[in-house]
Design a protein around this motif. Structure first.
Motif, mmCIF file in Angstrom:
data_model
loop_
_atom_site.group_PDB
_atom_site.id
_atom_site.type_symbol
_atom_site.label_atom_id
_atom_site.label_comp_id
_atom_site.label_asym_id
_atom_site.label_seq_id
_atom_site.Cartn_x
_atom_site.Cartn_y
_atom_site.Cartn_z
ATOM 1 N N PRO A 42 44.646 29.710 13.727
ATOM 2 C CA PRO A 42 43.198 30.295 13.094
ATOM 3 C C PRO A 42 42.852 29.822 11.959
ATOM 4 N N LEU A 43 41.511 29.288 11.864
ATOM 5 C CA LEU A 43 40.867 28.654 10.658
ATOM 6 C C LEU A 43 41.356 29.287 9.486
ATOM 7 N N SER A 44 41.540 30.536 9.445
ATOM 8 C CA SER A 44 41.674 31.322 8.142
ATOM 9 C C SER A 44 43.118 30.943 7.756
ATOM 10 N N ALA A 45 43.889 30.116 8.318
ATOM 11 C CA ALA A 45 45.510 29.880 7.833
ATOM 12 C C ALA A 45 45.081 28.563 7.017
ATOM 13 N N TYR A 46 43.948 28.009 7.020
ATOM 14 C CA TYR A 46 43.772 26.818 6.247
ATOM 15 C C TYR A 46 42.749 27.055 4.886
ATOM 16 N N PRO A 47 42.997 26.100 4.053
ATOM 17 C CA PRO A 47 42.167 26.288 2.845
ATOM 18 C C PRO A 47 40.624 26.178 3.371
ATOM 19 N N ALA A 48 39.844 26.731 2.659
ATOM 20 C CA ALA A 48 38.176 27.072 3.040
ATOM 21 C C ALA A 48 37.473 25.647 3.464
ATOM 22 N N GLY A 49 38.100 24.839 2.117
ATOM 23 C CA GLY A 49 37.351 23.301 2.262
ATOM 24 C C GLY A 49 37.742 22.474 3.512
ATOM 25 N N ASP A 50 38.639 22.905 4.111
ATOM 26 C CA ASP A 50 39.342 22.246 5.352
ATOM 27 C C ASP A 50 38.762 22.687 6.712
ATOM 28 N N ARG A 51 38.409 23.938 6.495
ATOM 29 C CA ARG A 51 38.027 24.512 7.925
ATOM 30 C C ARG A 51 37.061 23.948 8.753
ATOM 31 N N GLU A 52 36.209 23.235 8.361
ATOM 32 C CA GLU A 52 35.205 22.581 9.222
ATOM 33 C C GLU A 52 35.688 21.413 9.829
ATOM 34 N N ARG A 53 36.453 20.639 9.156
ATOM 35 C CA ARG A 53 37.079 19.387 9.842
ATOM 36 C C ARG A 53 37.933 19.584 10.700
ATOM 37 N N ILE A 54 39.002 20.735 10.410
ATOM 38 C CA ILE A 54 39.994 21.431 11.438
ATOM 39 C C ILE A 54 39.319 21.852 12.558
ATOM 40 N N GLU A 55 38.024 22.427 12.341
ATOM 41 C CA GLU A 55 37.626 23.214 13.807
ATOM 42 C C GLU A 55 37.026 21.942 14.565
ATOM 43 N N GLN A 56 36.430 20.817 13.840
ATOM 44 C CA GLN A 56 36.025 19.652 14.682
ATOM 45 C C GLN A 56 37.054 19.076 15.189
ATOM 46 N N MET A 57 38.405 19.080 14.643
ATOM 47 C CA MET A 57 39.498 18.175 15.174
ATOM 48 C C MET A 57 39.809 19.294 16.179
ATOM 49 N N GLN A 58 40.075 20.244 16.240
ATOM 50 C CA GLN A 58 40.321 21.170 17.280
ATOM 51 C C GLN A 58 39.689 20.918 18.517
#
Length: 639
Positions: free
Chosen positions: A605-621
C-alpha cells in the motif's frame, strides 16, 4: 636277382606296420577334428550365435527426459517442450541441392544451418541422417508432410528441448543448457555414453550445470537390425530412459520478477534472504539475458552483443562478483569491539573530520567532522573516525574472526556458477599471499570496509541475516529434490552476546528511521514493517573526486543492507549498484522497495511509503503492471 620267400614276407610285414601307423595317425586326426567341430557347433553354439546377433543387432541410446525446475510455489521455470526438426538422408534424397531448394520454398531455412548441414553431409556416410532445420513449428512440419512425395530423403522428427519460461528473470540462477562440447566431455574421466548422442543438451551454467547429474536422468535404449554396411533395417524393441529428477527452488518467481524489474538498466544485484529458514527468496543480477538463446547454440552476433556490454549481462553479480563492502562492514568492526570488551555502546570518540595514523591522514566522509560520536550515532551517521579508533584498539585479528563468524570470506555452497569466497584478510593471509607484513593502515582501511576486504552481495545478505537473528543462517536455493524436502538453513546460535547484537541492531534501526540517519529518506512508514539497515559506499579510485566529475566506470559502488520487520526479522536484503555513487541515494531506495514487496507478497500500500515518495511509487507500480502484469496488483487495483 630273384627275391626269396623270406624277403617278401619281411617286406610285406614292414609295409603293413607303416600302413597301420599312418592309418592310426589319420584316424586320430579325424577324431580330433570331429571333437573340435562338436565343441564349436554344440558346446560353443550359444556364444557364436550371440556374436552373430551382435553383428546384426545394434543398440542405440535414447536420451532421457531432463528433470524440470520449479519455483517455491510450483510454478514451472525450466521445462521440456516438443522440438520439431527436419532431417535429410543423402542417399535417399539423390539430388541433395535440389531437395534442399524444394524445402526452402516451403519453409524458411537459415543459411548458416544449410552450410553446416552440407559440410556435415560431406563428412558423413550417405545413409546417416543430417539435421537441416531445428526448432521448426508444427505448421511447417505439416506443410512438409503434405509435400513429402516431392521431398525424397526428408523426414520431420520430434524430440524434447529445454525452454525457460521466465526468460531473463532466472537466467543467472537456473542458467541454461546447450549441446555437449569437447570441453564438456573433457571434464569426465569416463563420460556417460548418453553424452555422445548428437545434439544432446547438457547444463552449462547455474543450477542446470551444478545439478547436471541429478537433472539428466538415465538413457534408454532401442535395438535395431542393421545390414552388412551398417544401415538400419528395422527397430526390434525399445526401453525408454529414466527421467531426471525435478527440482523445486526456494525462489518466489513473482518477487524475483519484481527485483529484476526494479534493478532496471543499472549494473546491479540484489539478494532477498529468509531470516528464519535461510531460503533465497530472490537473487538477481542486472542487466540479464534470455537463456533460450543458448539452448541450440547462440549466434556470434548475439553473443558479441552480450560479451561487449560494459554492464556485463552474462555475469551473475550476486554470487560471483566481490566488492569492498564499504560502510556496511562497520557493524562487524563494532561487534568485534563489543565482543572483546574493548568498547561499550556509550563510549564516545570525537570526530574532527580526520585521524592521523603513522603520519598519514585518514579522512571521514564528512570533511567538517561529526563531533562527539557513540556507537548508535556513529552507525546512524556512518562516522568513519569512530570506527578508525575502534579498529586500532581491537585489531584486525578480532575483526576478521567476527567477520568470518558472520559469513564473510567463505563460499556458501549454493548451486550457482562461480561463487566467490570474497576475502576476509588478516595478518597471516597478507604474509602468505602478498609476501608483506600487515601494517596499521591496513587495519584502519579495513574498519570501514575498504582496503583488502571483498564481499559478494550474497555474503552481505547472510551477514545481515546473522546480525538480525544471532544464528548461523545459511542460504538455501533448493527446496525439494524430486519431491523430497531439503534441509533448511536456519542455523545454530553463533555464540555472540545478545546484548551486543541488540546494540548493533538499534544503530541500524537509527540509520533508516532517525532524521539524521543516512537512509532516512528511504524509510518504511508502516509501523509493523519498519526496517533496520546500513548504507555503504565503496571507492573504486584513490583520487578524491566527485562521482559526477568522472566517467561511469570510475564512480563509487553503492551498497545497502537491511532486515525487516525490526521487531521480528523475516527477511534480509542486500543491494549493490555498480558505480551508482552513494548507497543512500542509489541502493537504499531499491532495497526499501524490494523489502516492502517481499513483506507484503504483492504491491505494498502507498501508505507504507513516505508521503513525498507516493506519487513516484504509484507511477512505478503502474508501469510494472503494464510491463509485467503477473507480478502483483497495484495499490490502486486492490483499493
Amino acid at each position: 636277382m630273384k627275391r626269396t620267400a623270406r624277403d617278401t614276407q619281411l617286406s610285406t610285414r614292414r609295409i603293413s606296420r607303416r600302413g597301420l601307423i599312418m592309418g592310426g595317425a589319420q584316424l586320430a586326426f579325424a577324431g580330433l577334428l570331429g571333437f573340435r567341430m562338436r565343441h564349436l557347433q554344440v558346446e560353443q553354439a550359444d556364444r557364436f550365435r550371440l556374436l552373430a546377433e551382435e553383428n546384426r543387432v545394434k543398440v542405440r541410446l535414447l536420451p532421457p527426459s531432463r528433470g524440470q525446475i520449479f519455483d517455491r510455489d510450483g510454478t514451472p521455470i525450466a521445462v521440456n517442450e516438443p522440438a520439431y526438426r527436419i532431417i535429410l538422408v543423402p542417399e535417399d534424397a539423390g539430388d541433395v541441392d535440389g531437395v534442399i531448394g524444394e524445402l526452402s520454398s516451403l519453409i524458411e531455412l537459415d543459411p548458416d544451418d544449410i552450410n553446416r548441414a552440407l559440410a556435415e553431409i560431406k563428412k558423413s556416410r550417405p545413409f546417416l541422417p543430417v539435421t537441416i532445420a531445428d526448432r521448426v513449428s508444427w505448421e511447417e512440419v505439416s506443410r512438409i508432410a503434405v509435400n513429402t512425395p516431392a521431398l525424397p530423403g526428408i523426414t520431420p522428427e520430434v524430440g524434447l528441448s529445454r525452454r525457460y519460461l521466465m526468460g531473463e528473470d532466472f537466467a543467472h540462477v537456473v542458467g541454461y543448457v546447450g549441446p555437449v562440447s569437447p570441453r564438456d566431455l573433457a571434464k569426465y574421466e569416463e563420460p556417460d555414453p548418453v553424452l555422445q548422442i548428437p545434439r544432446f543438451q547438457i547444463g552449462k551454467v547455474g543450477v542446470e550445470a551444478k545439478l547436471e547429474d541429478t537433472l539428466r536422468g538415465e538413457a534408454g535404449a532401442k535395438h535395431v537390425e542393421v545390414n552388412a554396411i551398417g544401415r538400419v533395417m528395422r527397430e526390434l524393441d525399445r526401453r525408454e530412459g529414466t527421467p531426471g529428477n525435478n527440482i523445486q527452488l526456494t525462489i518466489d518467481h513473482k518477487l524475483q520478477s519484481f527485483v529484476q524489474s526494479r534493478l532496471g538498466t543499472e549494473s546491479a544485484s540484489a539478494v532477498v534472504l529468509d531470516c528464519q529458514t535461510g531460503d533465497l527468496l530472490a537473487i538477481a543480477s542486472a542487466p540479464s539475458f534470455d537463456p533460450n538463446l543458448f539452448v541450440r547454440g547462440i549466434s556470434v552476433a548475439d553473443y558479441a552483443q552480450l560479451r561487449d556490454n560494459d554492464h556485463r549481462p552474462l555475469a551473475s553479480k550476486a554470487v560471483q562478483d566481490a566488492y569492498p563492502p564499504g560502510s556496511t562492514f562497520k557493524m562487524v568492526t563494532a561487534l568485534a569491539a563489543l565482543e572483546a570488551g574493548i568498547a561499550g555502546p556509550n563510549d564516545t570518540v570525537y570526530c574532527p573530520g580526520h585521524m592521523e595514523v603513522s603520519g598519514r591522514r585518514f579522512h571521514c566522509w564528512k570533511r567538517g567532522g561529526h563531533g562527539t560520536m557513540d556507537l548508535n550515532t556513529s552507525l546512524r551517521e556512518s562516522c568513519d573516525v569512530y570506527f578508525y579508533d575502534l579498529a586500532l584498539r581491537v585489531g584486525i585479528e578480532r575483526i576478521a574472526e567476527v567477520g568470518r563468524k558472520l559469513g564473510l570470506g567463505a563460499r556458501s555452497g549454493v548451486p550457482m556458477s562461480a561463487e566467490t569466497s570474497g576475502l576476509m584478510p588478516d595478518k597471516e593471509w597478507k604474509r602468505i599471499n602478498r609476501g608483506q607484513e600487515w601494517v596499521i593502515g591496513d587495519t584502519v582501511n579495513a574498519s570501514i570496509g575498504q582496503g583488502l576486504i571483498l564481499t559478494s552481495p550474497l555474503q552481505l545478505a547472510v551477514m545481515t541475516a546473522r546480525l538480525a537473528t544471532g544464528r548461523s543462517v545459511t542460504p538455501r536455493l533448493i527446496s525439494r529434490l524430486d519431491g523430497v524436502p531439503q534441509p533448511d538453513g536456519a542455523g545454530e546460535d553463533l555464540g555472540l552476546s545478545q546484548d551486543n547484537l541488540r546494540h548493533i541492531r538499534r544503530g541500524m534501526f537509527a540509520v533508516s528511521n532517525h532524521r539524521r540517519g543516512t537512509a532516512y529518506r528511504s524509510r518504511i512508514i508502516a509501523e509493523e514493517m519498519r526496517m533496520a539497515g546500513k548504507t555503504g559506499t565503496a571507492q573504486v579510485r584513490s583520487q578524491v573526486v566527485r562521482n559526477e566529475d568522472v566517467p561511469w566506470e570510475q564512480r563509487d559502488h553503492a551498497l545497502f543492507v537491511n532486515f525487516a520487520p525490526f521487531d521480528a526479522p523475516r527477511i534480509a536484503v542486500s543491494v549493490v549498484v555498480e558505480h551508482g555513487g552513494g548507497g543512500s541515494t542509489a541502493a537504499a531506495p531499491i532495497a526499501r522497495d524490494i523489502t516492502l514487496q517481499a513483506l507484503y507478497g504483492e504491491a505494498p500500500p502507498l501508505s507504507a511509503y513516505p508521503a513525498g515518495d507516493r506519487e513516484r511509487i504509484e507511477q512505478m507500480q503502474e508501469e510494472l503492471r503494464r510491463k509485467r502484469p503477473g507480478i502483483a496488483p497495484t495499490a490502486r487495483d486492490r483499493a
